[in-house]
Design a protein around this motif. Structure first.
Motif, PDB file in Angstrom:
ATOM      1  N   LYS A 194       3.705  -4.314   9.843  1.00  0.00           N
ATOM      2  CA  LYS A 194       3.774  -5.221   8.690  1.00  0.00           C
ATOM      3  C   LYS A 194       2.444  -5.325   7.947  1.00  0.00           C
ATOM      4  CE  LYS A 194       7.546  -8.049  10.480  1.00  0.00           C
ATOM      5  NZ  LYS A 194       7.991  -9.413  10.849  1.00  0.00           N
ATOM      6  N   GLY A 195       1.347  -4.922   8.604  1.00  0.00           N
ATOM      7  CA  GLY A 195       0.067  -4.968   7.919  1.00  0.00           C
ATOM      8  C   GLY A 195      -0.995  -5.729   8.680  1.00  0.00           C
ATOM      9  N   LEU A 204      -3.594   1.737   5.994  1.00  0.00           N
ATOM     10  CA  LEU A 204      -4.400   1.342   4.829  1.00  0.00           C
ATOM     11  C   LEU A 204      -4.536  -0.171   4.747  1.00  0.00           C
ATOM     12  CD1 LEU A 204      -3.034   3.804   2.090  1.00  0.00           C
ATOM     13  CD2 LEU A 204      -5.253   3.898   3.263  1.00  0.00           C
ATOM     14  N   ALA A 205      -3.453  -0.883   5.020  1.00  0.00           N
ATOM     15  CA  ALA A 205      -3.493  -2.346   4.979  1.00  0.00           C
ATOM     16  C   ALA A 205      -4.458  -2.881   6.035  1.00  0.00           C
ATOM     17  CB  ALA A 205      -2.089  -2.905   5.213  1.00  0.00           C
ATOM     18  N   LYS A 206      -4.401  -2.285   7.228  1.00  0.00           N
ATOM     19  CA  LYS A 206      -5.298  -2.717   8.300  1.00  0.00           C
ATOM     20  C   LYS A 206      -6.756  -2.431   7.949  1.00  0.00           C
ATOM     21  CE  LYS A 206      -6.175  -2.015  13.245  1.00  0.00           C
ATOM     22  NZ  LYS A 206      -5.730  -1.316  14.479  1.00  0.00           N
ATOM     23  N   LYS A 207      -7.007  -1.254   7.395  1.00  0.00           N
ATOM     24  CA  LYS A 207      -8.375  -0.885   7.023  1.00  0.00           C
ATOM     25  C   LYS A 207      -8.924  -1.842   5.966  1.00  0.00           C
ATOM     26  CE  LYS A 207     -11.078   2.960   5.105  1.00  0.00           C
ATOM     27  NZ  LYS A 207     -11.025   4.328   4.525  1.00  0.00           N
ATOM     28  N   VAL A 242      14.225  10.217   6.122  1.00  0.00           N
ATOM     29  CA  VAL A 242      13.775   9.236   7.117  1.00  0.00           C
ATOM     30  C   VAL A 242      12.353   9.544   7.567  1.00  0.00           C
ATOM     31  CG1 VAL A 242      14.247   8.254   9.395  1.00  0.00           C
ATOM     32  CG2 VAL A 242      16.144   8.903   7.905  1.00  0.00           C
ATOM     33  N   VAL A 243      12.049  10.845   7.743  1.00  0.00           N
ATOM     34  CA  VAL A 243      10.693  11.241   8.135  1.00  0.00           C
ATOM     35  C   VAL A 243       9.698  10.784   7.081  1.00  0.00           C
ATOM     36  CG1 VAL A 243       9.159  13.205   8.545  1.00  0.00           C
ATOM     37  CG2 VAL A 243      11.472  13.207   9.495  1.00  0.00           C
ATOM     38  N   HIS A 244      10.047  10.996   5.811  1.00  0.00           N
ATOM     39  CA  HIS A 244       9.161  10.597   4.710  1.00  0.00           C
ATOM     40  C   HIS A 244       8.924   9.088   4.755  1.00  0.00           C
ATOM     41  CE1 HIS A 244       7.963   9.603   0.566  1.00  0.00           C
ATOM     42  NE2 HIS A 244       7.451  10.843   0.532  1.00  0.00           N
ATOM     43  N   GLU A 245       9.973   8.313   4.950  1.00  0.00           N
ATOM     44  CA  GLU A 245       9.840   6.852   4.998  1.00  0.00           C
ATOM     45  C   GLU A 245       8.953   6.414   6.163  1.00  0.00           C
ATOM     46  OE1 GLU A 245      13.824   5.442   5.226  1.00  0.00           O
ATOM     47  OE2 GLU A 245      14.266   5.789   3.088  1.00  0.00           O
ATOM     48  N   ARG A 246       9.105   7.061   7.324  1.00  0.00           N
ATOM     49  CA  ARG A 246       8.311   6.687   8.493  1.00  0.00           C
ATOM     50  C   ARG A 246       6.837   7.010   8.275  1.00  0.00           C
ATOM     51  NH1 ARG A 246      10.770   5.482  13.418  1.00  0.00           N
ATOM     52  NH2 ARG A 246       8.599   5.035  13.956  1.00  0.00           N
ATOM     53  N   VAL A 247       6.565   8.174   7.719  1.00  0.00           N
ATOM     54  CA  VAL A 247       5.169   8.570   7.482  1.00  0.00           C
ATOM     55  C   VAL A 247       4.522   7.626   6.474  1.00  0.00           C
ATOM     56  CG1 VAL A 247       3.672  10.375   6.537  1.00  0.00           C
ATOM     57  CG2 VAL A 247       5.531  10.972   8.109  1.00  0.00           C
ATOM     58  N   PHE A 272       0.821  -1.221   0.000  1.00  0.00           N
ATOM     59  CA  PHE A 272       0.000   0.000   0.000  1.00  0.00           C
ATOM     60  C   PHE A 272       0.852   1.268   0.000  1.00  0.00           C
ATOM     61  CE2 PHE A 272      -2.732  -3.309   1.494  1.00  0.00           C
ATOM     62  CZ  PHE A 272      -4.009  -2.977   1.072  1.00  0.00           C
ATOM     63  N   ALA A 273       2.181   1.114   0.016  1.00  0.00           N
ATOM     64  CA  ALA A 273       3.063   2.275   0.099  1.00  0.00           C
ATOM     65  C   ALA A 273       2.901   3.198  -1.106  1.00  0.00           C
ATOM     66  CB  ALA A 273       4.512   1.813   0.226  1.00  0.00           C
ATOM     67  N   SER A 274       2.665   2.620  -2.278  1.00  0.00           N
ATOM     68  CA  SER A 274       2.550   3.450  -3.490  1.00  0.00           C
ATOM     69  C   SER A 274       1.305   4.332  -3.472  1.00  0.00           C
ATOM     70  CB  SER A 274       2.536   2.550  -4.731  1.00  0.00           C
ATOM     71  OG  SER A 274       1.435   1.651  -4.674  1.00  0.00           O
ATOM     72  N   LYS A 275       0.356   4.024  -2.573  1.00  0.00           N
ATOM     73  CA  LYS A 275      -0.880   4.801  -2.495  1.00  0.00           C
ATOM     74  C   LYS A 275      -0.768   5.978  -1.532  1.00  0.00           C
ATOM     75  CE  LYS A 275      -3.693   0.694  -3.465  1.00  0.00           C
ATOM     76  NZ  LYS A 275      -4.815  -0.168  -2.981  1.00  0.00           N
ATOM     77  N   VAL A 276       0.406   6.117  -0.905  1.00  0.00           N
ATOM     78  CA  VAL A 276       0.584   7.163   0.101  1.00  0.00           C
ATOM     79  C   VAL A 276       1.431   8.296  -0.483  1.00  0.00           C
ATOM     80  CG1 VAL A 276       1.461   7.724   2.398  1.00  0.00           C
ATOM     81  CG2 VAL A 276       0.448   5.468   1.960  1.00  0.00           C
TER      82      VAL A 276
END
Length: 645
Positions: free
Chosen positions: A575-576, A513-516, A500-505, A203-207
Motif C-alpha cells: 500500500k505504500g 517508489l512510495a517507500k523511497k 496480470v504480470v504487468h499489473e504485479r510489476v 506512483f503507478a504512473s511513474k512506472v
C-alpha cells in the motif's frame, strides 16, 4: 494388492479367520476393542496419554452441544482445524487441573457439596413448599444428562475439587486503584499527530516496465501464475432424507402412533408466570451481586408469608420495567421463550408455587406460577401429515446404520463405478466440475468437506479412477465419489497472464517508489521539523482511531515522546508508506467516578485473568503437559486478532 483381494475373496476370508480367532482367544474381544480404539497419541499429561479417539469423542460431544444450543451456527466453524485444536487444548487443561487437584489433595466435603447443590437454581426450583426436594423430578432432571443422582453428585464434587486449583489465584487477584489508574491512563492516552501518506497507487504512473523486466518477473514468480489442479467428479450421498424416500408408513401404524402421542402432537403446553426481578449484571462486582441477592431473599420471605401480596410486591420492587406495572405478569409462554434457568424453574413448578431465588444473566428472580394451559387435542386427520413425517424419521434413524453398511460395502466392492450402489439404494448420482483440492468459497454440502476432497485427490482415486471410501461428511451423512477427469496443476503461458504480470510489476515498483519517497521525507523532516509540510493534525487514541490504519496508529502510540515533535516511518507494504509526526500528548480526561470504578474493576479482571493463565502455564510445565500435534495456521479473519494482542 487390492486386485488380488478382490479376485481371491474366499482365500482371504480363510486367512483372516485363522488370524483373528486366535487373537480373540489370547486377548478377548475387549482387548481387541481397546487396541483398536487406542489410536495415535495426540497429547500427553505426565504419564497419561490422550489419544486421537478421545480427542474426537470430546470434540464431537462439544460440537453436538453447541449445535443443540445454537441451531443456526455454521457447522463448518465447529469442524475447522482451529476449533478442533481448541478442544484439544481444553482437554489437556482439564487433565492438568484434575491431576493438580489430586496431587494437592483438594477434595470437596459433603457440606460444601450440599451447599452447592442447594444454591443450584435448577435444583432449587424442584423444592416443594415445605422445602423438601422433589426426588422424582430431581431424578428426571439428572437423567436428562444420562446420569443417576449419585453420578451427578459425584461429577459436581469432582468439578468443585478441580475448580479449587485455580481459585486460589483467580479469586484472590486484585489491583490497587493507583496502579490501575496508571495503566489505564497510559492505555487511553491520546496523541496529536500529523500523518503524511505516500500511497503506492500515486506512483503507478511513474512506472514503465520493459519487456525484459516483465519476463524476468514471470520466470522468477511462476508459482503466482499457476492454474491449480482440478477434477470433474461424480458422487453419491446417503443421508436421512434419501433413506426416508424408501419408507412407506401404513395407516394402522399412523393411527396407533396418534393414539399414543395425541396430547404431545396437539401443541406445546403454555405456562403463565409472574416474577420479581432484582437486576444484577453478570459482570458486576461480587459485592453488588451479593447485595442484589440479599434483597431478593428478603422479598422472597415477604411473598412466602403472604402469597396473595405477590403482585403488589412486584409492582413496588421489581426492576423489570416491562412487567412490574402488571404485578410482574409475563403472560403465557412455551418452552424456548425464556432464558435458562428461569425457564427450567417455571416448567418444574406446580400451579400456585413460588420458587426459590433463581439467578439468571439479568439478575435474581422470584417466580410465581399462576396458570397452566394444556393444548387442545387435535384430530387424526389434522395431524396425519406430521405423524407420517415423524414415523418416517424414526424408521429412517433405525434403518440408517444398516443402509450405511450396505452403502460402505457397495462403494468398496464395486470400486470402478457408483452406479451399482446408487441403483441398489435408489440414490442420485451427482456430478461436479472444476473441483479443487481445497473447498471453494461458498461451497456447501459434501464438496465443502476437506476430508472428502482429500480422498478425491488421493493418488489411487486420480490414477485408477476408483471410488473413494464412504466418508462421513456431516452428521448422519455418508458420501463416496470418483474422479471422471483430472487436470494437473500447470503454469499458465506468459501470453495468457501478461496483463496480470504487468499489473504485479507496476504495483511492486510503485510500492518501492512510495517507500523511497517516504523514507527520504522522514530523514529530511527529522533534520528540519519546521520544514515538514503535512496534513492538518488529528487526535488519536486506542479507542478513537479516527480511521487511521492499525499499523500507523500503533506506530503513533509507540513513538518515543522524550523529545517532541517525534517522527516515525511506517512501511505499509504493497500500500505504500506513511510518516507520522507526533506533536504532543493529550492526557486522558478524568472519567466520572462510576466509570472509573468500572474501569478499575475491568482492569482487575484482566490482571486476575493474566495471573490465572500464568499459573495454568506453570501447572502444564510442572505436570509435563504437551500437545504432540501442530497448531493449525490462523485463518485470515483470526490474523488481525493475533496482531492486536
Amino acid at each position: 494388492m487390492f486386485d488380488f483381494v478382490r479376485k481371491h475373496t474366499k482365500i482371504m476370508m480363510a486367512v483372516m479367520f485363522l488370524l483373528i480367532i486366535p487373537s480373540f482367544v489370547l486377548f478377548g474381544i475387549d482387548g481387541y476393542n481397546r487396541s483398536r480404539d487406542a489410536g495415535s497419541v495426540v497429547a500427553r499429561v505426565g504419564s497419561h496419554d490422550i489419544t486421537q479417539g478421545e480427542w474426537d469423542a470430546v470434540h464431537k460431544s462439544e460440537a453436538d452441544r453447541l449445535r443443540a444450543s445454537m441451531p443456526n451456527l455454521d457447522a463448518k466453524l465447529l469442524d475447522s482445524p482451529q476449533a478442533r485444536y481448541a478442544t484439544l487444548e481444553r482437554l489437556v487443561r482439564d487433565r492438568v487441573l484434575a491431576q493438580a487437584a489430586d496431587k494437592f489433595k483438594l477434595t470437596t466435603s459433603d457440606a460444601r457439596l450440599a451447599r452447592n447443590l442447594h444454591e443450584n437454581p435448577s435444583i432449587a426450583a424442584l423444592r416443594q413448599p415445605d422445602g423438601k426436594l422433589d426426588m422424582d423430578r430431581y431424578r428426571q432432571l439428572v437423567g436428562s444428562q444420562g446420569l443417576t443422582p449419585e453420578g451427578f453428585e459425584a461429577r459436581v464434587r469432582q468439578d468443585l475439587s478441580v475448580r479449587q486449583v485455580e481459585a486460589g489465584v483467580g479469586e484472590t487477584g486484585f489491583a490497587a486503584a493507583s496502579v490501575a489508574d496508571v495503566a489505564l491512563n497510559a492505555f487511553f492516552e491520546k496523541r496529536e499527530v500529523q500523518i503524511a501518506s505516500f500511497t503506492a497507487a500515486d506512483f503507478a504512473s511513474k512506472v514503465s516496465p520493459t519487456d525484459a523486466e516483465l519476463n524476468a518477473f514471470y520466470k522468477a514468480n511462476q508459482a503466482l501464475f499457476q492454474s491449480p489442479e482440478h477434477a470433474s467428479i461424480e458422487y453419491v450421498v446417503l443421508d436421512m432424507d434419501s433413506v426416508k424416500k424408501s419408507i412407506v408408513i401404513s395407516e394402522a401404524d399412523m393411527k396407533s402412533y396418534y393414539e399414543q402421542n395425541a396430547e404431545r402432537l396437539s401443541g406445546k403446553e403454555e405456562r403463565r408466570a409472574s416474577h420479581i426481578l432484582i437486576t444484577a449484571a453478570k459482570d458486576a462486582p461480587a459485592a453488588d451481586r451479593q447485595k442484589a441477592k440479599a434483597r431478593a431473599d428478603e422479598l422472597l420471605k415477604t411473598v412466602r408469608q403472604s402469597p396473595d401480596s405477590f403482585a403488589d410486591v412486584a409492582k413496588k420492587n421489581s426492576q423489570d420495567t416491562g412487567s412490574a406495572a402488571n404485578g410482574g405478569d409475563l403472560d403465557f409462554f412455551t418452552r424456548g421463550a425464556m432464558v435458562k434457568p428461569f425457564e427450567d424453574a417455571v416448567f418444574a413448578m406446580k400451579k400456585g408455587d413460588i420458587s426459590e431465588v433463581v439467578e439468571s444473566d439479568f439478575g435474581y428472580h422470584i417466580i410465581k406460577l399462576t396458570d397452566i394451559k394444556k393444548p387442545v387435542q387435535r384430530s387424526f386427520e389434522e395431524l396425519r401429515a406430521g405423524i407420517e413425517a415423524d414415523l418416517k424419521t424414526q424408521q429412517a434413524q433405525a434403518r440408517f446404520a444398516e443402509t450405511a453398511e450396505a452403502f460402505t460395502n457397495g462403494v468398496y466392492e464395486q470400486s470402478d463405478s457408483l452406479k451399482p450402489v446408487a441403483d441398489k439404494l435408489k440414490l442420485e448420482i451427482k456430478t461436479a466440475t472444476n473441483v479443487l483440492r481445497q473447498p471453494a468459497a461458498g461451497t456447501t454440502g459434501a464438496l465443502s468437506n476437506a476430508k472428502f476432497l482429500a480422498a478425491i485427490f488421493n493418488t489411487d482415486s486420480i490414477e485408477k479412477k476408483r471410488n473413494t471410501e464412504a466418508m462421513e461428511t456431516a452428521p448422519n451423512q455418508l458420501t463416496a465419489g470418483r474422479v471422471t477427469q483430472y487436470t494437473p496443476a500447470r503454469t499458465l503461458p506468459f501470453a495468457d497472464v501478461s496483463r496480470v504480470v504487468h499489473e504485479r510489476v507496476v504495483a511492486d515498483k510503485a510500492a518501492e517508489l512510495a517507500k523511497k519517497e517516504g523514507q527520504e521525507k522522514l530523514l529530511a523532516w527529522k533534520a528540519s521539523p519546521a520544514a515538514a509540510v503535512m496534513p492538518a493534525p488529528i487526535v488519536v487514541s486506542r479507542d478513537q482511531a479516527q480511521n487511521v490504519p492499525p499499523q500507523v496508529l500503533t506506530a503513533a502510540l509507540r513513538a518515543d515522546t522524550a523529545a517532541l515533535p517525534a517522527f516515525v516511518g511506517v512501511d505499509l507494504g504493497a500500500k505504500g508508506y506513511s510518516v507520522v509526526r507526533v506533536n504532543k500528548i493529550v492526557p486522558r480526561q478524568a472519567p466520572a467516578e462510576a466509570a472509573a470504578k468500572q474501569d478499575r474493576a475491568q482492569y482487575a479482571q484482566w490482571w486476575s485473568g493474566a495471573e490465572t493463565q500464568a499459573y495454568s502455564d506453570l501447572l502444564k510445565e510442572r505436570f509435563k503437559a504437551q500437545i504432540l500435534t501442530s497448531r493449525p495456521a490462523l485463518t485470515a479473519t483470526e490474523l488481525p486478532l493475533r496482531d492486536q494482542k
